[in-house]
Design a protein around this motif. Structure first.
Motif, PDB file in Angstrom:
ATOM      1  N   THR A 113       0.832  -1.201   0.000  1.00  0.00           N
ATOM      2  CA  THR A 113       0.000   0.000   0.000  1.00  0.00           C
ATOM      3  C   THR A 113       0.866   1.250   0.000  1.00  0.00           C
ATOM      4  O   THR A 113       0.576   2.229  -0.707  1.00  0.00           O
ATOM      5  N   ALA A 114       1.951   1.227   0.752  1.00  0.00           N
ATOM      6  CA  ALA A 114       2.870   2.362   0.760  1.00  0.00           C
ATOM      7  C   ALA A 114       3.506   2.567  -0.611  1.00  0.00           C
ATOM      8  O   ALA A 114       3.635   3.705  -1.084  1.00  0.00           O
ATOM      9  N   LEU A 115       3.899   1.482  -1.258  1.00  0.00           N
ATOM     10  CA  LEU A 115       4.520   1.590  -2.575  1.00  0.00           C
ATOM     11  C   LEU A 115       3.533   2.101  -3.620  1.00  0.00           C
ATOM     12  O   LEU A 115       3.914   2.839  -4.538  1.00  0.00           O
ATOM     13  N   SER A 116       2.266   1.730  -3.492  1.00  0.00           N
ATOM     14  CA  SER A 116       1.248   2.226  -4.424  1.00  0.00           C
ATOM     15  C   SER A 116       0.977   3.706  -4.193  1.00  0.00           C
ATOM     16  O   SER A 116       0.805   4.482  -5.139  1.00  0.00           O
ATOM     17  N   LYS A 117       0.945   4.099  -2.941  1.00  0.00           N
ATOM     18  CA  LYS A 117       0.634   5.488  -2.597  1.00  0.00           C
ATOM     19  C   LYS A 117       1.805   6.424  -2.871  1.00  0.00           C
ATOM     20  O   LYS A 117       1.601   7.591  -3.225  1.00  0.00           O
ATOM     21  N   ALA A 118       3.024   5.914  -2.708  1.00  0.00           N
ATOM     22  CA  ALA A 118       4.229   6.739  -2.861  1.00  0.00           C
ATOM     23  C   ALA A 118       5.286   5.947  -3.627  1.00  0.00           C
ATOM     24  O   ALA A 118       6.241   5.435  -3.021  1.00  0.00           O
ATOM     25  N   PRO A 119       5.144   5.815  -4.946  1.00  0.00           N
ATOM     26  CA  PRO A 119       6.098   4.992  -5.722  1.00  0.00           C
ATOM     27  C   PRO A 119       7.547   5.436  -5.575  1.00  0.00           C
ATOM     28  O   PRO A 119       8.457   4.627  -5.760  1.00  0.00           O
ATOM     29  N   ASP A 120       7.769   6.693  -5.227  1.00  0.00           N
ATOM     30  CA  ASP A 120       9.128   7.205  -5.121  1.00  0.00           C
ATOM     31  C   ASP A 120       9.939   6.538  -4.021  1.00  0.00           C
ATOM     32  O   ASP A 120      11.178   6.535  -4.074  1.00  0.00           O
ATOM     33  N   ILE A 121       9.268   5.947  -3.026  1.00  0.00           N
ATOM     34  CA  ILE A 121      10.029   5.394  -1.905  1.00  0.00           C
ATOM     35  C   ILE A 121      10.762   4.105  -2.279  1.00  0.00           C
ATOM     36  O   ILE A 121      11.708   3.719  -1.582  1.00  0.00           O
ATOM     37  N   ALA A 122      10.359   3.457  -3.371  1.00  0.00           N
ATOM     38  CA  ALA A 122      11.015   2.194  -3.747  1.00  0.00           C
ATOM     39  C   ALA A 122      12.513   2.387  -3.929  1.00  0.00           C
ATOM     40  O   ALA A 122      13.313   1.535  -3.513  1.00  0.00           O
ATOM     41  N   GLY A 123      12.904   3.489  -4.529  1.00  0.00           N
ATOM     42  CA  GLY A 123      14.313   3.760  -4.754  1.00  0.00           C
ATOM     43  C   GLY A 123      15.044   4.303  -3.550  1.00  0.00           C
ATOM     44  O   GLY A 123      16.261   4.516  -3.613  1.00  0.00           O
ATOM     45  N   LYS A 124      14.331   4.527  -2.458  1.00  0.00           N
ATOM     46  CA  LYS A 124      14.928   5.105  -1.255  1.00  0.00           C
ATOM     47  C   LYS A 124      15.099   4.084  -0.133  1.00  0.00           C
ATOM     48  O   LYS A 124      15.592   4.419   0.939  1.00  0.00           O
ATOM     49  N   ILE A 125      14.662   2.836  -0.359  1.00  0.00           N
ATOM     50  CA  ILE A 125      14.762   1.782   0.650  1.00  0.00           C
ATOM     51  C   ILE A 125      16.037   0.980   0.404  1.00  0.00           C
ATOM     52  O   ILE A 125      16.293   0.542  -0.726  1.00  0.00           O
ATOM     53  N   VAL A 126      16.849   0.802   1.425  1.00  0.00           N
ATOM     54  CA  VAL A 126      18.104   0.061   1.271  1.00  0.00           C
ATOM     55  C   VAL A 126      17.825  -1.389   0.898  1.00  0.00           C
ATOM     56  O   VAL A 126      18.398  -1.934  -0.058  1.00  0.00           O
ATOM     57  N   GLU A 127      16.933  -2.026   1.649  1.00  0.00           N
ATOM     58  CA  GLU A 127      16.679  -3.448   1.469  1.00  0.00           C
ATOM     59  C   GLU A 127      15.432  -3.812   2.269  1.00  0.00           C
ATOM     60  O   GLU A 127      15.126  -3.180   3.272  1.00  0.00           O
ATOM     61  N   ILE A 128      14.714  -4.827   1.793  1.00  0.00           N
ATOM     62  CA  ILE A 128      13.652  -5.444   2.580  1.00  0.00           C
ATOM     63  C   ILE A 128      14.111  -6.844   2.954  1.00  0.00           C
ATOM     64  O   ILE A 128      14.431  -7.657   2.072  1.00  0.00           O
ATOM     65  N   ILE A 129      14.166  -7.109   4.240  1.00  0.00           N
ATOM     66  CA  ILE A 129      14.537  -8.428   4.756  1.00  0.00           C
ATOM     67  C   ILE A 129      13.250  -9.058   5.266  1.00  0.00           C
ATOM     68  O   ILE A 129      12.647  -8.560   6.217  1.00  0.00           O
ATOM     69  N   LEU A 130      12.810 -10.119   4.624  1.00  0.00           N
ATOM     70  CA  LEU A 130      11.481 -10.635   4.919  1.00  0.00           C
ATOM     71  C   LEU A 130      11.517 -12.073   5.388  1.00  0.00           C
ATOM     72  O   LEU A 130      12.340 -12.874   4.965  1.00  0.00           O
ATOM     73  N   MET A 131      10.601 -12.373   6.329  1.00  0.00           N
ATOM     74  CA  MET A 131      10.313 -13.749   6.670  1.00  0.00           C
ATOM     75  C   MET A 131       9.018 -14.105   5.958  1.00  0.00           C
ATOM     76  O   MET A 131       7.956 -13.581   6.264  1.00  0.00           O
ATOM     77  N   GLY A 132       9.152 -14.995   4.980  1.00  0.00           N
ATOM     78  CA  GLY A 132       7.988 -15.384   4.208  1.00  0.00           C
ATOM     79  C   GLY A 132       8.396 -16.260   3.045  1.00  0.00           C
ATOM     80  O   GLY A 132       9.559 -16.292   2.654  1.00  0.00           O
ATOM     81  N   GLY A 133       7.428 -16.964   2.511  1.00  0.00           N
ATOM     82  CA  GLY A 133       7.677 -17.787   1.349  1.00  0.00           C
ATOM     83  C   GLY A 133       8.385 -19.083   1.688  1.00  0.00           C
ATOM     84  O   GLY A 133       8.596 -19.438   2.848  1.00  0.00           O
ATOM     85  N   SER A 134       8.784 -19.770   0.639  1.00  0.00           N
ATOM     86  CA  SER A 134       9.471 -21.052   0.782  1.00  0.00           C
ATOM     87  C   SER A 134      10.036 -21.454  -0.570  1.00  0.00           C
ATOM     88  O   SER A 134       9.473 -21.119  -1.607  1.00  0.00           O
ATOM     89  N   THR A 135      11.136 -22.179  -0.543  1.00  0.00           N
ATOM     90  CA  THR A 135      11.655 -22.758  -1.782  1.00  0.00           C
ATOM     91  C   THR A 135      11.018 -24.105  -2.072  1.00  0.00           C
ATOM     92  O   THR A 135      11.213 -24.653  -3.162  1.00  0.00           O
ATOM     93  N   ASP A 136      10.280 -24.649  -1.098  1.00  0.00           N
ATOM     94  CA  ASP A 136       9.670 -25.971  -1.295  1.00  0.00           C
ATOM     95  C   ASP A 136       8.232 -25.952  -0.785  1.00  0.00           C
ATOM     96  O   ASP A 136       7.415 -25.204  -1.297  1.00  0.00           O
ATOM     97  N   GLN A 137       7.889 -26.732   0.230  1.00  0.00           N
ATOM     98  CA  GLN A 137       6.507 -26.844   0.663  1.00  0.00           C
ATOM     99  C   GLN A 137       6.076 -25.659   1.501  1.00  0.00           C
ATOM    100  O   GLN A 137       6.888 -24.899   2.024  1.00  0.00           O
ATOM    101  N   GLY A 138       4.757 -25.507   1.639  1.00  0.00           N
ATOM    102  CA  GLY A 138       4.219 -24.430   2.435  1.00  0.00           C
ATOM    103  C   GLY A 138       3.892 -24.881   3.841  1.00  0.00           C
ATOM    104  O   GLY A 138       4.220 -25.994   4.262  1.00  0.00           O
ATOM    105  N   ASN A 139       3.211 -23.980   4.583  1.00  0.00           N
ATOM    106  CA  ASN A 139       2.685 -24.365   5.890  1.00  0.00           C
ATOM    107  C   ASN A 139       1.205 -24.041   6.031  1.00  0.00           C
ATOM    108  O   ASN A 139       0.453 -24.814   6.611  1.00  0.00           O
TER     109      ASN A 139
END
Length: 314
Positions: free
Chosen positions: A136-162
């Motif tokens: 929602t933040a990226l949609s509202k303010a597209p300019d911030i994408a280039g101002k973020i160093v990195e997003i470190i996320l806990m999510g997803g999987s390379t194999d099975q889900g939960n």
């Protein structure tokens, strides 16, 4: 504050393991923790925000906490209450006492946008919830994408889900938001289920908390015991540790190994909606957009977690 400190923003949906993440961040001397945005995830946002305020009061945190998005970009709310109960934070002991009636004014999305614009090229976002606030933040303010160093996320999987056979909970709860974040061109570092299953906690860690003996340690032990019992009624089956992995990475990146990939989120599959499709093959049809965590020194990571908790709770 020392300008060399890494500036951090946490996007969360507390959740017991979110609580552990917050304890690690609150006691990390090498970061400047700017804010917390709370979303619907483990439970509806009214509950997750209340949990965040209880944690803040219990542990004396001073970081501002903002209430965020109530529902995913598309579709119905999907929570983990079926497993975690109404509060999203079960315990076998004493519940956390109430926190303040409210905290930082304004919406979490606006607060996140303002923070990134105020510190361009300096903020790393830790994302341990469905990524509705971020998208929602990226949609509202597209300019911030280039101002973020990195997003470190806990999510997803390379194999099975939960949450489903193919999908991890955070991604499945708002796959359209996750897809938008993965496509935003922001450097990403993904800690999926495949990695988190290498960090295991048991009744041994529950007993370690109880031996500390302080009221806060005993309260936390009750929540950890309930967490361990998610996989087995008596806690005999080791339980993966999820969200704190992002804070552990900040402290000890040497414990983790990564592989570059193009990660896309499946949005249409009848059986695979919310799946993170990781393209590791070389050459790739699509460019690298994510560093995917593949290997961890799990025992060392859990030992570091327990030592830090002990120091915080004494």
């Amino acid at each position: 504050m020392d300008k060399t400190l890494k500036k951090i923003w946490l996007d969360t949906d507390p959740g017991f393991d979110d609580w552990l993440t917050m304890l690690l961040l609150g006691s990390n001397p090498d970061i400047e923790w700017l804010g917390v945005s709370v979303a619907t995830g483990n439970a509806p946002v009214d509950i997750t925000y209340d949990n965040a305020l209880r944690i803040k009061a219990n542990d004396g945190l001073t970081v501002p906490m903002y209430r965020g998005c109530e529902q995913p970009l598309v579709g119905e709310i999907e929570t983990a209450q079926r497993i975690l109960g109404d509060t999203g934070m079960p315990t076998t002991g004493t519940p956390l006492p109430p926190g303040a009636a409210g905290d930082a004014p304004g919406h979490a999305v606006d607060a996140l946008i303002d923070a990134v614009r105020a510190h361009p090229g300096q903020i790393t976002i830790l994302a341990i919830a469905p990524m509705t606030n971020l998208a929602t933040a990226l949609s509202k303010a597209p300019d911030i994408a280039g101002k973020i160093v990195e997003i470190i996320l806990m999510g997803g999987s390379t194999d099975q889900g939960n949450h489903t056979a193919a999908a991890e909970f955070n991604i499945y709860s708002d796959p359209e938001a996750a897809a938008q974040v993965f496509q935003a061109g922001i450097p990403l570092r993904m800690f999926g289920l495949n990695l988190c299953r290498q960090l295991l906690v048991t009744n041994v860690e529950v007993a370690r908390l109880r031996t500390i003996g302080t009221p806060r340690a005993l309260t936390l032990a009750g929540y950890l015991e309930a967490y361990v019992r998610i996989r087995s009624a008596d806690g005999s089956v080791p339980m993966p540790m999820y969200d704190p992995v992002v804070a552990l990475y900040l402290e000890a990146p040497q414990l983790f190994q990564f592989q570059p990939a193009h990660v896309a989120v499946e949005l249409k599959g009848e059986l695979t909606r919310g799946m993170t499709v990781c393209e590791f093959r070389v050459p790739r049809r699509a460019p690298i957009n994510t560093q995917v965590a593949m290997l961890a020194d799990g025992p060392q990571a859990i030992e570091r977690l327990m030592r830090r908790l002990t120091a915080v709770l004494l």
